[in-house]
Design a protein around this motif. Structure first.
Motif, PDB file in Angstrom:
ATOM      1  N   ASP A 131       0.859  -1.180   0.000  1.00  0.00           N
ATOM      2  CA  ASP A 131       0.000   0.000   0.000  1.00  0.00           C
ATOM      3  C   ASP A 131       0.896   1.231   0.000  1.00  0.00           C
ATOM      4  O   ASP A 131       1.870   1.307   0.768  1.00  0.00           O
ATOM      5  N   CYS A 132       0.575   2.192  -0.840  1.00  0.00           N
ATOM      6  CA  CYS A 132       1.444   3.364  -0.985  1.00  0.00           C
ATOM      7  C   CYS A 132       0.581   4.623  -0.935  1.00  0.00           C
ATOM      8  O   CYS A 132      -0.285   4.825  -1.794  1.00  0.00           O
ATOM      9  N   GLY A 133       0.813   5.470   0.075  1.00  0.00           N
ATOM     10  CA  GLY A 133       0.026   6.686   0.231  1.00  0.00           C
ATOM     11  C   GLY A 133       0.899   7.887   0.513  1.00  0.00           C
ATOM     12  O   GLY A 133       2.114   7.863   0.310  1.00  0.00           O
ATOM     13  N   ASP A 134       0.273   8.960   1.004  1.00  0.00           N
ATOM     14  CA  ASP A 134       1.006  10.201   1.260  1.00  0.00           C
ATOM     15  C   ASP A 134       2.183   9.979   2.191  1.00  0.00           C
ATOM     16  O   ASP A 134       3.259  10.568   2.003  1.00  0.00           O
ATOM     17  N   GLU A 135       1.992   9.159   3.222  1.00  0.00           N
ATOM     18  CA  GLU A 135       3.053   8.951   4.205  1.00  0.00           C
ATOM     19  C   GLU A 135       4.298   8.348   3.564  1.00  0.00           C
ATOM     20  O   GLU A 135       5.425   8.620   3.989  1.00  0.00           O
ATOM     21  N   ASN A 136       4.093   7.514   2.537  1.00  0.00           N
ATOM     22  CA  ASN A 136       5.226   6.867   1.865  1.00  0.00           C
ATOM     23  C   ASN A 136       5.898   7.763   0.830  1.00  0.00           C
ATOM     24  O   ASN A 136       6.910   7.376   0.250  1.00  0.00           O
ATOM     25  N   GLY A 137       5.328   8.931   0.576  1.00  0.00           N
ATOM     26  CA  GLY A 137       5.840   9.755  -0.518  1.00  0.00           C
ATOM     27  C   GLY A 137       5.417   9.177  -1.848  1.00  0.00           C
ATOM     28  O   GLY A 137       6.230   8.978  -2.757  1.00  0.00           O
ATOM     29  N   THR A 138       4.108   8.891  -1.981  1.00  0.00           N
ATOM     30  CA  THR A 138       3.625   8.276  -3.210  1.00  0.00           C
ATOM     31  C   THR A 138       3.762   9.230  -4.386  1.00  0.00           C
ATOM     32  O   THR A 138       3.955  10.440  -4.216  1.00  0.00           O
ATOM     33  N   ILE A 139       3.639   8.695  -5.581  1.00  0.00           N
ATOM     34  CA  ILE A 139       3.723   9.508  -6.788  1.00  0.00           C
ATOM     35  C   ILE A 139       2.539  10.482  -6.832  1.00  0.00           C
ATOM     36  O   ILE A 139       1.426  10.145  -6.417  1.00  0.00           O
ATOM     37  N   THR A 140       2.802  11.700  -7.275  1.00  0.00           N
ATOM     38  CA  THR A 140       1.786  12.750  -7.362  1.00  0.00           C
ATOM     39  C   THR A 140       1.753  13.295  -8.778  1.00  0.00           C
ATOM     40  O   THR A 140       2.798  13.607  -9.357  1.00  0.00           O
ATOM     41  N   MET A 141       0.557  13.384  -9.355  1.00  0.00           N
ATOM     42  CA  MET A 141       0.382  13.840 -10.733  1.00  0.00           C
ATOM     43  C   MET A 141      -0.069  15.299 -10.764  1.00  0.00           C
ATOM     44  O   MET A 141      -0.693  15.793  -9.818  1.00  0.00           O
ATOM     45  N   ILE A 142       0.221  15.967 -11.870  1.00  0.00           N
ATOM     46  CA  ILE A 142      -0.320  17.301 -12.137  1.00  0.00           C
ATOM     47  C   ILE A 142      -1.409  17.122 -13.185  1.00  0.00           C
ATOM     48  O   ILE A 142      -1.141  16.843 -14.357  1.00  0.00           O
ATOM     49  N   ASP A 143      -2.644  17.278 -12.730  1.00  0.00           N
ATOM     50  CA  ASP A 143      -3.819  17.024 -13.565  1.00  0.00           C
ATOM     51  C   ASP A 143      -3.758  17.732 -14.912  1.00  0.00           C
ATOM     52  O   ASP A 143      -3.571  18.958 -14.976  1.00  0.00           O
ATOM     53  N   GLY A 144      -3.909  16.960 -15.985  1.00  0.00           N
ATOM     54  CA  GLY A 144      -4.053  17.521 -17.314  1.00  0.00           C
ATOM     55  C   GLY A 144      -2.800  18.133 -17.914  1.00  0.00           C
ATOM     56  O   GLY A 144      -2.849  18.682 -19.021  1.00  0.00           O
TER      57      GLY A 144
END
Length: 303
Positions: free
Chosen positions: A161-174
């Motif tokens: 499971d990968c979330g904010d705490e793990n430093g998950t990947i973050t996209m810039i919409d569009g």
């Protein structure tokens, strides 16, 4: 893998993106999959990577490219990146070549063939203050200027499971739909060689140039699921704040039409991707990005 082996079960077909999912990918530049890997497959993948980190290789690269990401224990507790893991480890490669992953990518890219372009093993240690744990904003096509395709994409495959705490990947919409602002700087330089604040400013300038807001979308990814993003979608990640390492593979994928093209940096020098000293040559002498040893097909056929 032969053409006849590119097939899906009915249960796997139920996991493919729907037309609405494909429209979402086309609009926003990213897609969160259904569960494509079982616990057993991910356990096998993690075990194979432990052996890899311990030095096991089924084969070595015949030449060491100049920009190879190749973490060793001597590099210390930095964020680890290791390229060509699908080539060097049979066990890792066997999991990453799963046809279902290729079929999902084929639908998103609108292609009938998907090949691996690169597979990078990533280990983000639970050291929040480690500078390498922060991945600044960038998009992958900047580093693939020698590729003809505009439909390449990346699958991000966490082992847990990968979330904010793990430093998950973050996209810039569009952001994959933006017209890039010509800045005169060398966009082919890897983000590791550039200042994060510089890249943040470039992102903001490109958004403003397109009359858009910067909409950051962190991707919580349950175990067995994965995210896909377009080669022009800006993305990045923050530090790992968890008590355990963030482990993943960044699986870069190319559609069947992709081929090598000559491209020059702003200073006039040629852009060279790592493949260019490894893969076989085409009849006219260009690097062959369809070399099955380094760029194996993981899907072929209509869906």
């Amino acid at each position: 893998m032969t053409t006849a082996e590119f097939h899906l079960t009915d249960a796997e077909r139920a996991l493919l993106p729907t037309p609405d999912d494909v429209d979402h990918y086309r609009t926003y530049g990213w897609y969160l999959s259904h569960r494509l890997f079982s616990d057993a497959e991910l356990d096998s993948l993690q075990a194979a990577t432990e052996l890899y980190y311990a030095g096991h290789r089924d084969r070595e690269l015949p030449v060491r490219p100049a920009r190879l990401a190749s973490w060793t224990p001597a590099d210390g507790p930095v964020q680890r990146h290791n390229d060509y893991v699908h080539y060097e480890s049979d066990a890792i490669g066997a999991v990453l070549r799963k046809p279902l992953v290729g079929a999902v990518a084929a639908l998103l890219a609108g292609a009938e063939e998907i090949r691996i372009f690169q597979a990078t093993l990533i280990y983000k240690p639970p050291v929040p203050e480690e500078p390498t744990n922060r991945v600044p904003w960038h998009f992958d096509k900047h580093y693939w200027q020698t590729c003809t395709s505009e439909e390449m994409l990346t699958a991000f495959i966490p082992f847990h499971d990968c979330g904010d705490e793990n430093g998950t990947i973050t996209m810039i919409d569009g952001s994959h739909r933006w017209q890039e602002l010509a800045s005169g700087e060398d966009s082919t330089r890897h983000f590791a060689d550039r200042d994060g604040s510089e890249l943040e400013a470039i992102l903001a300038a490109n958004a403003a140039h397109n009359g858009q807001q910067v909409r950051k979308v962190p991707m919580p990814i349950p175990r067995g699921h994965m995210s896909f993003h377009h080669c022009r979608t800006y993305h990045g990640s923050g530090p790992n704040l968890a008590s355990f390492p963030r482990r993943a593979v960044s699986l870069h994928l190319q559609d069947g039409a992709n081929a090598y093209r000559h491209h020059e940096r702003p200073d006039g020098g040629p852009v060279v991707y790592n493949h260019d000293v490894l893969v076989r040559r085409t009849a006219d002498g260009r690097p062959d990005y369809a070399d099955p040893d380094f760029c194996p097909a993981i899907w072929q056929g209509a869906l």
